[in-house]
Design a protein around this motif. Structure first.
Motif, PDB file in Angstrom:
ATOM      1  N   ARG A 194       0.828  -1.206   0.000  1.00  0.00           N
ATOM      2  CA  ARG A 194       0.000   0.000   0.000  1.00  0.00           C
ATOM      3  C   ARG A 194       0.869   1.265   0.000  1.00  0.00           C
ATOM      4  O   ARG A 194       0.577   2.242  -0.697  1.00  0.00           O
ATOM      5  CB  ARG A 194      -0.910  -0.014   1.226  1.00  0.00           C
ATOM      6  N   ALA A 195       1.964   1.237   0.777  1.00  0.00           N
ATOM      7  CA  ALA A 195       2.860   2.393   0.822  1.00  0.00           C
ATOM      8  C   ALA A 195       3.525   2.633  -0.538  1.00  0.00           C
ATOM      9  O   ALA A 195       3.713   3.779  -0.962  1.00  0.00           O
ATOM     10  CB  ALA A 195       3.920   2.186   1.905  1.00  0.00           C
ATOM     11  N   VAL A 196       3.874   1.545  -1.227  1.00  0.00           N
ATOM     12  CA  VAL A 196       4.477   1.678  -2.562  1.00  0.00           C
ATOM     13  C   VAL A 196       3.498   2.322  -3.528  1.00  0.00           C
ATOM     14  O   VAL A 196       3.848   3.256  -4.273  1.00  0.00           O
ATOM     15  CB  VAL A 196       4.925   0.300  -3.082  1.00  0.00           C
ATOM     16  N   TYR A 197       2.254   1.846  -3.552  1.00  0.00           N
ATOM     17  CA  TYR A 197       1.260   2.409  -4.458  1.00  0.00           C
ATOM     18  C   TYR A 197       0.974   3.873  -4.127  1.00  0.00           C
ATOM     19  O   TYR A 197       0.826   4.709  -5.031  1.00  0.00           O
ATOM     20  CB  TYR A 197      -0.036   1.596  -4.396  1.00  0.00           C
ATOM     21  N   GLU A 198       0.913   4.184  -2.843  1.00  0.00           N
ATOM     22  CA  GLU A 198       0.656   5.566  -2.445  1.00  0.00           C
ATOM     23  C   GLU A 198       1.783   6.479  -2.902  1.00  0.00           C
ATOM     24  O   GLU A 198       1.549   7.568  -3.437  1.00  0.00           O
ATOM     25  CB  GLU A 198       0.494   5.640  -0.924  1.00  0.00           C
ATOM     26  N   LYS A 199       3.015   6.022  -2.708  1.00  0.00           N
ATOM     27  CA  LYS A 199       4.148   6.831  -3.135  1.00  0.00           C
ATOM     28  C   LYS A 199       4.209   6.931  -4.657  1.00  0.00           C
ATOM     29  O   LYS A 199       4.589   7.970  -5.218  1.00  0.00           O
ATOM     30  CB  LYS A 199       5.448   6.233  -2.601  1.00  0.00           C
ATOM     31  N   GLY A 200       3.815   5.871  -5.352  1.00  0.00           N
ATOM     32  CA  GLY A 200       3.787   5.914  -6.809  1.00  0.00           C
ATOM     33  C   GLY A 200       2.777   6.915  -7.334  1.00  0.00           C
ATOM     34  O   GLY A 200       3.052   7.659  -8.287  1.00  0.00           O
ATOM     35  N   CYS A 201       1.594   6.955  -6.722  1.00  0.00           N
ATOM     36  CA  CYS A 201       0.596   7.940  -7.133  1.00  0.00           C
ATOM     37  C   CYS A 201       1.079   9.356  -6.860  1.00  0.00           C
ATOM     38  O   CYS A 201       0.824  10.277  -7.637  1.00  0.00           O
ATOM     39  CB  CYS A 201      -0.723   7.679  -6.401  1.00  0.00           C
ATOM     40  N   GLN A 202       1.804   9.519  -5.749  1.00  0.00           N
ATOM     41  CA  GLN A 202       2.364  10.834  -5.444  1.00  0.00           C
ATOM     42  C   GLN A 202       3.406  11.234  -6.479  1.00  0.00           C
ATOM     43  O   GLN A 202       3.408  12.356  -6.983  1.00  0.00           O
ATOM     44  CB  GLN A 202       2.995  10.788  -4.047  1.00  0.00           C
ATOM     45  N   ALA A 203       4.301  10.299  -6.807  1.00  0.00           N
ATOM     46  CA  ALA A 203       5.396  10.617  -7.724  1.00  0.00           C
ATOM     47  C   ALA A 203       4.900  10.897  -9.143  1.00  0.00           C
ATOM     48  O   ALA A 203       5.466  11.725  -9.853  1.00  0.00           O
ATOM     49  CB  ALA A 203       6.410   9.479  -7.740  1.00  0.00           C
TER      50      ALA A 203
END
Length: 514
Positions: A194-203
């Motif tokens: 979940r943290a990876v996907y959240e950071k990906g959407c941010q980036a």
């Protein structure tokens, strides 16, 4: 072999999107975009992604943070921006000329402007890498392929390291986030994924539909239905032609019983994404469930036209004909399914069981053996072979096959349940209990666990342990309260014990919740 190639020429600085402008002057030209924040976000969660003054040496240091770890302080939190439905270049150009004094028209705006002065650029980390120091894009493709091969071989740690390096150098590309999130999900590291996907959407500034969709699938698996809906919606906003998001959202609604909503979403997928095998196939299954077989056949035909190599469409169509007792047509469709995908374990399995149920045991056994030969690590085919041997042969060959299946995948609950059922039929009550216990030790919250508890309850009922049987039936319904078989089995059990009133109460409880 050295994979990292470098550009020999430098390029001009890129234009970056900002939060409200700061007083920090630079020779680069910056554009302004108003950040769009979810309602639950707070100002304290708007934190810089990286500092220009603390850029690590290239090719020597690894990313500073791990996606799976909790943030050490509020400064490390991220805010994920949902994509905007309507956007025009004129809005972007006009924002360049916004007077900063206008943001001080109220105390709140003044506070926002003051806070924005402390924020660096809203761009992915290490955006300041010079082009001559950054590896060529071909290295990203090679690294992603290498990580995919490692993941297939269950070398997850090595694959994760490669993908983290990809994110380090290409933070604006969505593919490494998707691949890393899937690898973490396979290891049941849901919070890290979940943290990876959240950071990906941010980036990617919320413009990559693949990350939104993968995140939605993860939340759906975790049981967060409302959040999954929001994420599927964000994926379709990011790209309305992203058919996988429409289809995944429709499947979610189908599981929730919202048939009308699911049909509406599938229709939108066809409208924006064009003909798609998965959407046609799902619509066909809906028609088949409603006993509209002609419409279902038409939709299956459309699905196979979209992709003649779609084994799933041929297989689903074959099962429709099988249920309609059109056995000759079903065999032809099974043949097309295995021709489309010779290693598809589902096709060999369903076809083999179909022939065995029609009485052609030798052909059924042969089909299952072929499926096992091309899928030697699949426990389901061995499980079906074991049950076939037990039904038409003896228990000992079946035990050998059950043991091999359990060694291939000790976490496959149906193998333990089927093995326990066979031992119960053979009169080995203690062994059957042991097998049921092994199945529940894997996971006691799944639908397979509910079926296991129901079967165990029947065993205890036949063994005369009435209180244990009641507890097991109740535990099964706590997991899956929609199981008609479990409710009726419990009611029949109470009726056999002379508790007719209690049996009627149990039946009424089932029909009241429907």
């Amino acid at each position: 072999m050295q994979l990292k190639l470098y550009l020999s020429s430098s390029s001009s600085p890129s234009n970056f999107s900002l939060y409200p402008p700061s007083h920090n002057t630079s020779s680069s030209k910056f554009s302004f975009q108003t950040p769009i924040l979810p309602l639950h976000s707070s100002l304290s969660s708007l934190i810089p992604c990286a500092s220009k003054d603390s850029s690590p040496p290239l090719l020597e240091q690894k990313p500073h943070s791990s996606f799976g770890s909790e943030p050490a302080a509020a400064e490390e939190l991220l805010v994920v921006r949902r994509p905007v439905k309507e956007y025009s270049e004129e809005d972007d150009e006009s924002s360049d000329d916004v007077d900063e004094d206008r943001f001080s028209s109220s105390p709140i705006d003044a506070g926002l402007a003051e806070f924005a002065k402390k924020l660096p650029m809203f761009e992915p980390q290490r955006a300041e890498l010079k082009s001559e120091e950054r590896p060529l894009l071909v290295n990203l493709d090679l690294a992603l392929y290498r990580a995919k091969v490692l993941a297939r071989n269950y070398q997850f740690k090595e694959a994760e390291k490669i993908l983290e390096r990809c994110i380090y150098y290409w933070p604006e590309d969505g593919r490494p986030y998707v691949a890393l999130g899937k690898i973490l999900s396979k290891q049941s590291k849901t919070s890290e994924a979940r943290a990876v996907y959240e950071k990906g959407c941010q980036a990617t500034q919320g413009e990559n539909p693949y990350i939104w969709q993968c995140w939605a699938v993860l939340e759906n698996k975790m049981g967060s239905i409302k959040k999954a809906r929001d994420l599927f919606d964000a994926a379709t906003v990011a790209d309305k032609r992203h058919v996988a998001a429409w289809h995944g959202w429709a499947v979610l609604e189908l599981k929730q019983g919202n048939i009308k909503k699911a049909r509406h979403l599938l229709a939108k997928g066809l409208k924006y994404g064009g003909g798609n095998e998965y959407i046609y196939q799902t619509l066909a299954l809906l028609e088949a469930k409603a006993n509209r077989h002609e419409q279902a056949r038409y939709l299956f035909k459309q699905a196979t036209k979209c992709n003649p190599k779609s084994c799933a469409s041929w297989l689903a169509w074959a099962q429709l004909e099988m249920q309609s007792e059109n056995n000759h047509t079903a065999r032809q469709l099974f043949e097309k399914a295995v021709q489309a995908s010779p290693k598809n374990r589902f096709a060999w399995h369903v076809w083999g069981v179909f022939e065995a149920n029609l009485g052609d045991v030798d052909k059924g056994r042969k089909l299952l053996q072929i499926g096992h030969a091309v899928n030697p690590r699949d426990p389901v085919l061995l499980q079906s072979l074991a049950l076939l041997e037990y039904k038409y042969s003896t228990a000992n060959p079946a035990r050998v096959l059950f043991r091999r299946a359990s060694e291939l995948d000790p976490r496959h609950q149906p193998v333990w349940i089927a093995w326990g059922w066979m031992e119960w039929k053979e009169g080995n009550i203690a062994t059957a209990r042991e097998m049921y216990q092994r199945a529940l030790s894997v996971d006691s919250t799944t639908e397979s666990a509910a079926r296991c508890l129901q079967a165990w309850g029947v065993l205890e009922q036949r063994a005369g342990n009435l209180s244990a049987a009641r507890r097991l039936f109740r535990s099964s319904l706590n997991i899956n309260s929609q199981s008609y078989i479990t409710w009726m089995t419990w009611a029949s059990f109470e009726e056999n014990q002379g508790n007719a009133v209690r049996a009627e109460e149990i039946r009424n409880l089932y029909f009241q919740q429907m």
